[in-house]
Structure formats: structure tokens, C-alpha cells
Design a protein around this motif. Sequence first.
Motif, PDB file in Angstrom:
ATOM      1  N   ALA A 168       0.853  -1.184   0.000  1.00  0.00           N
ATOM      2  CA  ALA A 168       0.000   0.000   0.000  1.00  0.00           C
ATOM      3  C   ALA A 168       0.888   1.233   0.000  1.00  0.00           C
ATOM      4  N   VAL A 169       0.279   2.379  -0.257  1.00  0.00           N
ATOM      5  CA  VAL A 169       0.980   3.660  -0.172  1.00  0.00           C
ATOM      6  C   VAL A 169       0.306   4.508   0.887  1.00  0.00           C
ATOM      7  N   ALA A 170       1.109   5.170   1.721  1.00  0.00           N
ATOM      8  CA  ALA A 170       0.622   6.141   2.704  1.00  0.00           C
ATOM      9  C   ALA A 170       1.423   7.419   2.492  1.00  0.00           C
ATOM     10  N   SER A 171       0.739   8.510   2.201  1.00  0.00           N
ATOM     11  CA  SER A 171       1.444   9.720   1.772  1.00  0.00           C
ATOM     12  C   SER A 171       0.793  10.979   2.315  1.00  0.00           C
ATOM     13  N   SER A 172       1.590  12.052   2.368  1.00  0.00           N
ATOM     14  CA  SER A 172       1.069  13.369   2.746  1.00  0.00           C
ATOM     15  C   SER A 172       0.432  14.090   1.566  1.00  0.00           C
ATOM     16  N   THR A 173       0.578  13.534   0.382  1.00  0.00           N
ATOM     17  CA  THR A 173       0.044  14.138  -0.840  1.00  0.00           C
ATOM     18  C   THR A 173      -1.448  13.847  -0.968  1.00  0.00           C
ATOM     19  N   ALA A 195      -5.858  -2.188   5.283  1.00  0.00           N
ATOM     20  CA  ALA A 195      -6.106  -2.725   3.944  1.00  0.00           C
ATOM     21  C   ALA A 195      -5.227  -3.937   3.655  1.00  0.00           C
ATOM     22  N   LEU A 196      -4.046  -3.975   4.265  1.00  0.00           N
ATOM     23  CA  LEU A 196      -3.133  -5.101   4.057  1.00  0.00           C
ATOM     24  C   LEU A 196      -3.518  -6.301   4.917  1.00  0.00           C
ATOM     25  N   GLY A 197      -4.113  -6.041   6.082  1.00  0.00           N
ATOM     26  CA  GLY A 197      -4.471  -7.121   6.992  1.00  0.00           C
ATOM     27  C   GLY A 197      -3.286  -7.698   7.725  1.00  0.00           C
ATOM     28  N   THR A 198      -2.259  -6.880   7.963  1.00  0.00           N
ATOM     29  CA  THR A 198      -1.046  -7.352   8.625  1.00  0.00           C
ATOM     30  C   THR A 198      -0.912  -6.753  10.020  1.00  0.00           C
ATOM     31  N   ALA A 199      -0.149  -7.416  10.861  1.00  0.00           N
ATOM     32  CA  ALA A 199       0.160  -6.899  12.191  1.00  0.00           C
ATOM     33  C   ALA A 199       1.267  -5.855  12.075  1.00  0.00           C
ATOM     34  N   ARG A 200       1.319  -4.937  13.036  1.00  0.00           N
ATOM     35  CA  ARG A 200       2.360  -3.901  13.003  1.00  0.00           C
ATOM     36  C   ARG A 200       3.759  -4.502  12.949  1.00  0.00           C
ATOM     37  N   ALA A 201       3.988  -5.527  13.760  1.00  0.00           N
ATOM     38  CA  ALA A 201       5.330  -6.108  13.847  1.00  0.00           C
ATOM     39  C   ALA A 201       5.763  -6.767  12.550  1.00  0.00           C
ATOM     40  N   GLN A 202       4.815  -7.066  11.648  1.00  0.00           N
ATOM     41  CA  GLN A 202       5.140  -7.687  10.368  1.00  0.00           C
ATOM     42  C   GLN A 202       4.919  -6.725   9.202  1.00  0.00           C
ATOM     43  N   THR A 203       4.794  -5.431   9.504  1.00  0.00           N
ATOM     44  CA  THR A 203       4.566  -4.437   8.458  1.00  0.00           C
ATOM     45  C   THR A 203       5.743  -3.475   8.381  1.00  0.00           C
TER      46      THR A 203
END
Length: 303
Positions: A106-111, A154-162
Motif C-alpha cells: 500500500a501507499v501512505a502519503s502526505s500528498t 487494507a493489508l491485513g497485517t500486524a504492526r510487527a510484520q509491516t
Amino acid sequence: MPDLGVIFDCDGTLIDSMAAWRELEASLARQAGAELTKADTDALTTMTIPECGAYLHEKFGLGTSGVDVEGMIDAFMLDFYANRAVARPGVMPFVEGLAAAGVPMAVASSTPKALLEAGLAHAGIAPYLRAIVSVDDVGKSKREPAVYNRAREALGTARAQTWGFEDALYAIRTLNAAGYRTFGIYDCDMSGTWVDLQAEADRAARSFTDVSAAEFLEWNADRASACHAQGEPHVRVVYKPVAPRASAGEGAQGCRGAGASSGVSDPALRNPYLRAENEDDDGYDPYSDRREEPPLFEENPWD
């Protein structure tokens, strides 16, 4: 739940757009008859576009309002993203390699979202992404982890695995504080020096040409094994003893005394430790760093 997920920043990480943003800043400064200092550009780097508009209007009198300046920014950058945006060197092989391995991205951006979608589509990256999230979607800048959390959902992942891939030092620090894995991708000293990125991120590279998807996946697997064996530096799984339970023919026996030889068939009783009740699904115990406080009262000596 996937074992691994990746959240990319866009500008300066996936797309070579930072020069365009600097060009925009210079253009706006000329229109305002002002000269931006390093302190100004450093501040603007961490801001959302509405914050940039308000800053440039209030400090330099640009435009009729902050919203007016936002319109100037959007018009300039939409042309860039829709017609000139290209992936940074090495990005496409890296993204394609992760996709082939089944890693959700995924993308997370300030734009703003419209600019992101236009730029990522023009650069050929959009088809590989499960989500494109802007700080506008969550109402908070990257000084807080909300935009990463939305992308991770959206990815369905845990923080420790992201993993969060970022060129901005302040964003790496946000990710670290929130318990994500971090990969620093160097772009320019304005975003974060190479030395600082190496010091703050779990891993860093000067470019995607310096790391392949296969190398990243192998390194991640090795790190996961090491963390499992030695303890995770960012995320600590905290276990607490379960309360003793008595069964027919048994006295009130603690868990350590309820081993296999006791004839107890319940696996929970054979296991002396269980997950803490206040531990969330990521394995992070928000109370693990609290000091043990002395009781506020004495036990009744007559009991």
C-alpha cells in the motif's frame, strides 16, 4: 493474516517528485516576493498541503487565503503527477518482486489522494497496490501513525510484520514509535541525511537499485527468526501467569503445578503462561513499560 506487508511513502520514495515540490516552493516564493529559508523548507516538508497553504499565506501573504494557495499547489502538482511522474530507479523491479512473492503493498502519503492516484498510475505502480491512503483521509499528518494504520488495515497485517519505506526522517521516527519495521530510502538531505536514516531505520539503502526484493525478503525472514529467538526490540510480547483452576480430585493448585503429570487434559492448564489480557492482536502490551506500584492498602491480617 499475511506474514509480511509493506507500506510505501510516495514522494521521494517511489516517485522521483521531490524536485518538482522544490520547484513549486520556489515558484510560490517568487509569486510572494519572498525567499524561503532552510527553516521554512524544513517545516514545509513535514506539513500537509492545507498546512502548507496556511503557512505560505500567513507568513508571506501569498494568495487571498490558505485555501487559495492550496489551489495553486494542486494545479501545479496535478500537471506533474498526471504527465511527468516516473518511478525512482529500481522501484519497479522491487515492487514486481514483492508482488510475485505475494506480499501485499500500500501507499501512505502526505500528498492529496487525487495527485497520488494520478502519479502512481502514470508511473505504473498503482496496479500493484491494495490501497492508496492520503493523510487527508485520516485528518492527521505523518507526525502521527494514523495514515499508516489505515493502510495497514487494507493489508491485513500486524504492526510487527509491516514495513514502512520512507525517505523522511521524521516519518521513520513516527513509524518506529508506533511499532512498525522501518526501511529508510535516501533521497536528499532535506528529507533526512544518509547517516541519520541509517541510525533511525531498521535498515536503509541509498536507492532501490541497491536492494532487490529477494534480498529484502531473505533479510526479513532472517530478522524474524532472530527476533523470535532473541526477543523483538520494538514489540515485546508480555505473558502473565493464569489464575489457578481446580478440577475434580485436585486442590487449589497453581499453573506451574498443573503439568502433564497431574492428569490435567486442558492445554491451557498445562501451559504455565498465557497472553496478557490487555495485549492486543499485534502482540503489543501497552502496559508493559509501567512500573509496578506498591499497593495502596494493606491486606487484612486476619484473613
